[in-house]
Design a protein around this motif. Structure first.
Motif, short mmCIF file in Angstrom:
data_model
loop_
_atom_site.label_atom_id
_atom_site.label_comp_id
_atom_site.label_asym_id
_atom_site.label_seq_id
_atom_site.Cartn_x
_atom_site.Cartn_y
_atom_site.Cartn_z
N THR A 86 49.18 -74.19 -3.39
CA THR A 86 48.96 -74.99 -2.18
C THR A 86 47.58 -74.70 -1.63
OG1 THR A 86 49.99 -73.29 -0.82
CG2 THR A 86 51.41 -75.07 -1.56
N PRO A 87 46.99 -75.63 -0.92
CA PRO A 87 47.47 -76.97 -0.62
C PRO A 87 47.64 -77.80 -1.90
CG PRO A 87 45.27 -76.64 0.34
CD PRO A 87 45.68 -75.37 -0.32
N LEU A 88 48.54 -78.76 -1.81
CA LEU A 88 48.87 -79.56 -2.99
C LEU A 88 47.71 -80.43 -3.44
CD1 LEU A 88 52.45 -80.69 -1.91
CD2 LEU A 88 51.87 -78.89 -3.53
N LEU A 89 47.10 -81.17 -2.52
CA LEU A 89 46.03 -82.11 -2.88
C LEU A 89 44.64 -81.49 -2.76
CD1 LEU A 89 47.34 -85.31 -1.05
CD2 LEU A 89 47.67 -84.65 -3.43
N ALA A 90 44.41 -80.74 -1.70
CA ALA A 90 43.06 -80.23 -1.41
C ALA A 90 42.56 -79.26 -2.47
CB ALA A 90 43.02 -79.59 -0.03
N ASN A 91 43.43 -78.71 -3.29
CA ASN A 91 43.00 -77.80 -4.36
C ASN A 91 42.44 -78.53 -5.57
OD1 ASN A 91 43.29 -75.21 -3.40
ND2 ASN A 91 45.47 -75.13 -3.87
N SER A 92 42.66 -79.83 -5.65
CA SER A 92 42.19 -80.60 -6.80
C SER A 92 40.72 -80.95 -6.63
CB SER A 92 43.03 -81.89 -6.92
OG SER A 92 42.50 -82.70 -7.93
N LYS A 93 39.98 -80.93 -7.70
CA LYS A 93 38.54 -81.23 -7.65
C LYS A 93 38.26 -82.69 -7.31
CE LYS A 93 37.20 -77.58 -10.78
NZ LYS A 93 36.72 -77.20 -12.08
N CYS A 94 39.19 -83.59 -7.64
CA CYS A 94 38.91 -85.01 -7.39
C CYS A 94 39.27 -85.44 -5.96
CB CYS A 94 39.62 -85.89 -8.41
SG CYS A 94 41.38 -85.67 -8.50
N TYR A 95 40.01 -84.62 -5.21
CA TYR A 95 40.34 -84.93 -3.82
C TYR A 95 39.30 -84.28 -2.92
CZ TYR A 95 44.85 -86.82 -5.19
OH TYR A 95 45.83 -87.59 -5.74
N ILE A 96 38.42 -85.08 -2.36
CA ILE A 96 37.32 -84.59 -1.55
C ILE A 96 37.79 -84.41 -0.10
CG2 ILE A 96 34.99 -85.09 -0.71
CD1 ILE A 96 34.76 -86.89 -3.30
N VAL A 97 37.66 -83.19 0.42
CA VAL A 97 38.06 -82.90 1.80
C VAL A 97 36.96 -83.38 2.74
CG1 VAL A 97 38.59 -81.07 3.47
CG2 VAL A 97 39.43 -80.90 1.11
N SER A 98 37.33 -84.21 3.71
CA SER A 98 36.36 -84.68 4.69
C SER A 98 36.54 -84.01 6.05
CB SER A 98 36.43 -86.20 4.85
OG SER A 98 37.70 -86.59 5.31
N ARG A 99 37.77 -83.50 6.31
CA ARG A 99 38.02 -82.90 7.63
C ARG A 99 39.28 -82.03 7.58
NH1 ARG A 99 38.99 -87.16 12.06
NH2 ARG A 99 40.93 -86.20 12.64
N ILE A 109 44.72 -81.64 6.72
CA ILE A 109 43.56 -81.78 5.85
C ILE A 109 43.47 -83.25 5.45
CG2 ILE A 109 42.41 -81.02 3.73
CD1 ILE A 109 44.36 -78.58 3.79
N ARG A 110 42.28 -83.84 5.60
CA ARG A 110 42.07 -85.26 5.27
C ARG A 110 40.96 -85.39 4.24
NH1 ARG A 110 43.95 -88.92 8.91
NH2 ARG A 110 44.80 -88.11 10.83
N GLY A 111 41.01 -86.51 3.52
CA GLY A 111 39.94 -86.75 2.58
C GLY A 111 40.03 -88.11 1.93
N THR A 112 39.16 -88.29 0.94
CA THR A 112 39.09 -89.55 0.22
C THR A 112 39.12 -89.27 -1.28
OG1 THR A 112 36.68 -89.48 0.20
CG2 THR A 112 37.72 -90.69 2.01
#
Length: 155
Positions: A86-99, A109-112
């Motif tokens: 965890t985090p589930l998505l934010a640990n992935s290289k393709c999920y860019i954290v914006s805030r 945690i938010r991103g695009t």
């Protein structure tokens, strides 16, 4: 004269915001909502989400995933358990954290990713996230995650 101009400016800003919230309410008003209630070990969860999803539950020895799939490709995931990075998505290289925000004990945690948005919340030992959401549907999916209620020590 200056006070009158400031009052007109404040009135204009108030009208803009009220129009935004009215449009948002109208957009959400035309959506049929469903309520899902489920359990994660000793926690009871409740979430409101637009009807028309396909639900998939995956239990494993250390926890549980609940996924809600929509026809447009959007996915909502609820998770509680161990032995999962965890985090589930934010640990992935393709999920860019914006805030990243902290709000009342909840980490958001938010991103695009490409032209879509994602969000992952962590609170009360439960992870809730959405991904592959078109930008114009972000408010609806934010409301879904904000509707999540967790009641601990259930049973």
């Amino acid at each position: 004269m200056m006070i009158k101009r400031n009052n007109i400016l404040l009135l204009g800003i108030a009208l803009l915001f009220s129009n935004y919230f009215w449009i948002n309410a109208q957009e959400n008003k035309n959506i049929s909502m469903c309520v899902e209630v489920d359990t994660f070990s000793t926690s009871l969860i409740r979430i409101e989400l637009p009807c028309g999803y396909k639900k998939r539950i995956h239990n494993y020895e250390e926890g549980k995933f609940i996924d809600y799939y929509y026809n447009n490709g959007s996915i909502i995931t609820l998770f509680k358990g161990a032995l999962q990075k965890t985090p589930l998505l934010a640990n992935s290289k393709c999920y860019i954290v914006s805030r990243t925000d902290t709000l009342g004990g909840k980490i958001i945690i938010r991103g695009t990713i490409n032209d879509k948005v994602w969000r992952e919340d962590s609170f009360e030992g439960i992870r809730a996230c959405y991904e592959k959401v078109p930008i114009d549907k972000m408010n609806i999916f934010d409301n879904i995650l904000d509707s999540l209620s967790v009641f601990t020590h259930y049973k």
